[in-house]
Design an enzyme around this catalytic site. Structure first.
Site, PDB file in Angstrom:
ATOM      1  N   LYS A   1       0.882  -1.325  -0.276  1.00 44.69           N
ATOM      2  CA  LYS A   1       0.096  -0.135   0.046  1.00 44.69           C
ATOM      3  C   LYS A   1       0.981   1.291  -0.030  1.00 44.69           C
ATOM      4  O   LYS A   1       0.231   2.228  -0.625  1.00 44.69           O
ATOM      5  CB  LYS A   1      -0.930   0.076   1.095  1.00 44.69           C
ATOM      6  CG  LYS A   1      -1.598  -1.150   1.413  1.00 44.69           C
ATOM      7  CD  LYS A   1      -2.744  -1.268   0.514  1.00 44.69           C
ATOM      8  CE  LYS A   1      -3.559  -2.529   0.914  1.00 44.69           C
ATOM      9  NZ  LYS A   1      -4.897  -2.896   0.057  1.00 44.69           N
TER      10      LYS A   1
HETATM   11  C1  LIG Z   1      -0.852  -7.818   2.407  1.00 38.36           C
HETATM   12  C2  LIG Z   1      -1.976  -7.816   1.518  1.00 38.36           C
HETATM   13  N1  LIG Z   1      -2.007  -8.501   0.590  1.00 38.36           N
HETATM   14  C3  LIG Z   1      -3.041  -8.584  -0.331  1.00 38.36           C
HETATM   15  C4  LIG Z   1      -4.133  -7.485  -0.440  1.00 38.36           C
HETATM   16  C5  LIG Z   1      -5.197  -7.259  -1.400  1.00 38.36           C
HETATM   17  O1  LIG Z   1      -4.922  -6.330  -2.244  1.00 38.36           O
HETATM   18  P1  LIG Z   1      -6.324  -5.857  -3.141  1.00 38.36           P
HETATM   19  O2  LIG Z   1      -7.258  -5.537  -1.942  1.00 38.36           O
HETATM   20  O3  LIG Z   1      -5.761  -4.792  -3.873  1.00 38.36           O
HETATM   21  O4  LIG Z   1      -6.883  -6.857  -3.773  1.00 38.36           O
HETATM   22  C6  LIG Z   1      -4.047  -6.614   0.572  1.00 38.36           C
HETATM   23  C7  LIG Z   1      -5.151  -5.665   0.989  1.00 38.36           C
HETATM   24  O5  LIG Z   1      -5.479  -4.941   0.067  1.00 38.36           O
HETATM   25  C8  LIG Z   1      -3.086  -6.709   1.486  1.00 38.36           C
HETATM   26  O6  LIG Z   1      -2.914  -5.867   2.641  1.00 38.36           O
HETATM   27  N1  LIG Z   2      -6.595  -5.208   2.276  1.00 35.86           N
HETATM   28  C1  LIG Z   2      -6.880  -3.680   2.629  1.00 35.86           C
HETATM   29  C2  LIG Z   2      -8.241  -3.546   2.423  1.00 35.86           C
HETATM   30  C3  LIG Z   2      -8.754  -2.296   1.902  1.00 35.86           C
HETATM   31  O1  LIG Z   2      -8.218  -2.224   0.351  1.00 35.86           O
HETATM   32  P1  LIG Z   2      -8.037  -0.914  -0.364  1.00 35.86           P
HETATM   33  O2  LIG Z   2      -6.877  -1.490  -1.186  1.00 35.86           O
HETATM   34  O3  LIG Z   2      -9.209  -0.943  -0.925  1.00 35.86           O
HETATM   35  O4  LIG Z   2      -7.433   0.117   0.397  1.00 35.86           O
HETATM   36  C4  LIG Z   2      -6.069  -3.418   3.859  1.00 35.86           C
HETATM   37  O5  LIG Z   2      -5.240  -3.787   4.047  1.00 35.86           O
HETATM   38  O6  LIG Z   2      -6.679  -2.467   4.417  1.00 35.86           O
END
Ligand SMILES: Cc1ncc(COP(=O)(O)O)c(C=O)c1O
Ligand SMILES: N[C@@H](CCOP(=O)(O)O)C(=O)O
Length: 468
Positions: free
Chosen positions: A112
């Site tokens: 993120k």
């Molecule tokens: C460590 C981790 N892996 C995978 C994901 C999944 O990613 P996305 O929500 O973009 O599919 C998340 C949260 O979004 C995450 O924090």
């Molecule tokens: N897995 C995410 C959930 C929120 O996802 P986002 O990519 O839409 O912000 C988290 O770790 O908070």
């Protein structure tokens, strides 16, 4: 570049407004009207370039003339200067044909950070130019919250309110949200699961009088700028592994479908992709949808990969818009059915188009732990549970010829208990994050009710009367 909503009924906006809006006013998500096209020569030229240089090339066409070149370049450079690896998102080979794209070298040890570090700077930039404030809200299953707070803490023009499911995030994740002492940071622990938190965030965006009064802005991947910054590392990895002269596959640990949608965007822009593989934990709505053509909500199960404990996957709506030819009426109908009955069907051409690009697989708890152990034994590489899900699912989609890149979405030290139990090794936090584990925590425990959260925000937001 102009942006339109997946549901077709919200105003068409420029980049800066999309950045500040979060969710479109018709409840949909913004998409660029067209996909910029990169020639094979341009993609080949990305190989060996610094990350920041590729980032500028990928991001600039989406921003257009909304931010001058020098300012955008400066924000990109600042965003990645603090990453702990000079390549920003290095590739590590862990098998004959398997590579981990390490996305966790930013300040909060999760992918993120790659987008959030830039988003924080871009929002601040636009708000400053307009002389406005904003109230940022976000829902988190663990990682978005910490990364967003890190990006916005202490910023004069924003207050940030992060909703997280009480007791369902790791200790490290919780402390990343609750230990920053800046007064513009608000960590709200809700008695519910991530889907409850996300539904409240979307509910606040659809409550227009509240949204306008507090100048609401969003930092979840409903915000296009989050996806945009994530497109970059697909090009970086693809070019490093021989694109455009050969195709590359990506397996993505998936929850809200944001990260993998960024891969889809890269493909639409010209990156030759063989397969985008959705890897889910037991909360497998996306794997089931690709198998059966039915998107059907079930309860959220808590797992050792808590950031992926998600059932309502926001960005899937962006894919629905794409495969239905950007037909807002069809997307609205599907989303209404989901709201009313908890499911909707996808058939015919749209389903076939999805299946042509996307593969999918799920990974249970036992397999997740076993993959952490076997990858350590066989490759000497310690995975976090989310990346382990990617590695497990990738095996079933590896054709032995196309390089398979698994997105390494978190550092193992964010989940030390699960990793230690699986491998016998307790991963250590980087030195600069250790203090956080004993620092004083500050959080507000609230009922998972939209009106309760709104009241808290109204009482604490400084943007009231001064916002976007
Ligand atoms: C460590 C981790 N892996 C995978 C994901 C999944 O990613 P996305 O929500 O973009 O599919 C998340 C949260 O979004 C995450 O924090
Ligand atoms: N897995 C995410 C959930 C929120 O996802 P986002 O990519 O839409 O912000 C988290 O770790 O908070």
């Amino acid at each position: 570049m102009k942006y339109c909503s997946t549901r077709g009924e919200a105003p068409v906006l420029d980049f800066s407004d999309v950045l500040l809006q979060g969710l479109a006013r018709d409840g949909g998500l913004y998409l660029p009207e067209t996909w910029p096209q990169f020639t094979p020569e341009k993609i080949a030229g990305f190989a060996g370039q610094p990350y920041e240089a590729v980032a500028y090339e990928v991001i600039a066409p989406f921003v257009g003339d909304e931010i001058p070149e020098a300012d955008l370049k400066a924000m990109i450079a600042e965003s990645y200067a603090g990453f702990r690896h000079p390549a920003v998102t290095p590739l590590v080979q862990t098998g004959a044909n398997t590579f981990i794209l390490e996305l966790f070298h930013g300040p909060t040890l999760a992918f993120k950070d790659v987008a959030m570090q830039l988003l924080g700077r871009m929002m601040d930039y636009v708000l400053t130019r307009r002389g406005l404030r904003a109230t940022i809200v976000g829902a988190t299953s663990g990682d978005t919250g910490g990364a967003a707070i890190e990006a916005f803490r202490g910023r004069e023009r924003t207050d940030i309110f992060i909703l997280f499911p009480d007791g369902r995030v790791s200790n490290v994740q919780r402390r990343q949200m609750t230990t920053p002492s800046e007064s513009n940071v608000h960590a709200l622990a809700l008695a519910g699961d991530f889907d409850d938190c996300q539904a409240i965030v979307k509910g606040m965006f659809n409550h227009f009088s509240f949204r306008d009064r507090v100048a609401l802005s969003g930092v979840n991947s409903i915000n296009w700028a989050r996806i945009l910054a994530q497109i970059v590392y697909y090009f970086v990895a693809g070019a490093a592994l021989g694109a455009p002269h050969r195709k590359v596959s990506f397996t993505v640990p998936t929850g809200n479908f944001g990260d993998i949608f960024a891969g889809y965007a890269a493909m639409k822009m010209g990156l030759p992709v063989e397969k985008l593989v959705v890897a889910t934990n037991m909360n497998d709505i996306l794997a089931r949808t690709l198998e059966t053509g039915r998107y059907e909500k079930r309860g959220v199960t808590a797992t050792i990969s808590p950031s992926m404990d998600i059932q309502v996957s926001s960005n899937f709506e962006r894919l629905l818009a794409e495969v239905t030819g950007r037909d807002g009426a069809i997307v609205r109908q599907m989303m209404n059915q989901l709201a009313q009955s908890g499911s909707f069907g996808i058939a015919g051409g749209p389903l076939a188009e999805m299946r042509q690009t996307f593969g999918a697989g799920r990974c249970g708890e036992v397999e997740t732990s076993a993959t952490i152990k076997s990858t350590l034994d066989e490759a000497g590489y310690l995975l976090d549970p989310h990346t382990a899900i990617g590695v497990h699912v990738a095996k079933a989609h590896d054709d032995g010829k196309t390089p398979m890149v698994v997105l390494g979405t978190a550092h193992p030290a964010k989940f030390p208990d699960a990793v230690e139990q699986a491998s016998g090794i307790r991963p250590e936090l980087p030195e600069n994050l250790k203090d956080m584990m004993t620092a004083e925590e500050r959080q507000q425990i609230l009922a998972a009710q939209q009106d309760v959260v709104e009241t808290y925000i109204e009482d604490h937001a400084r943007a009231i009367g001064a916002g976007v």
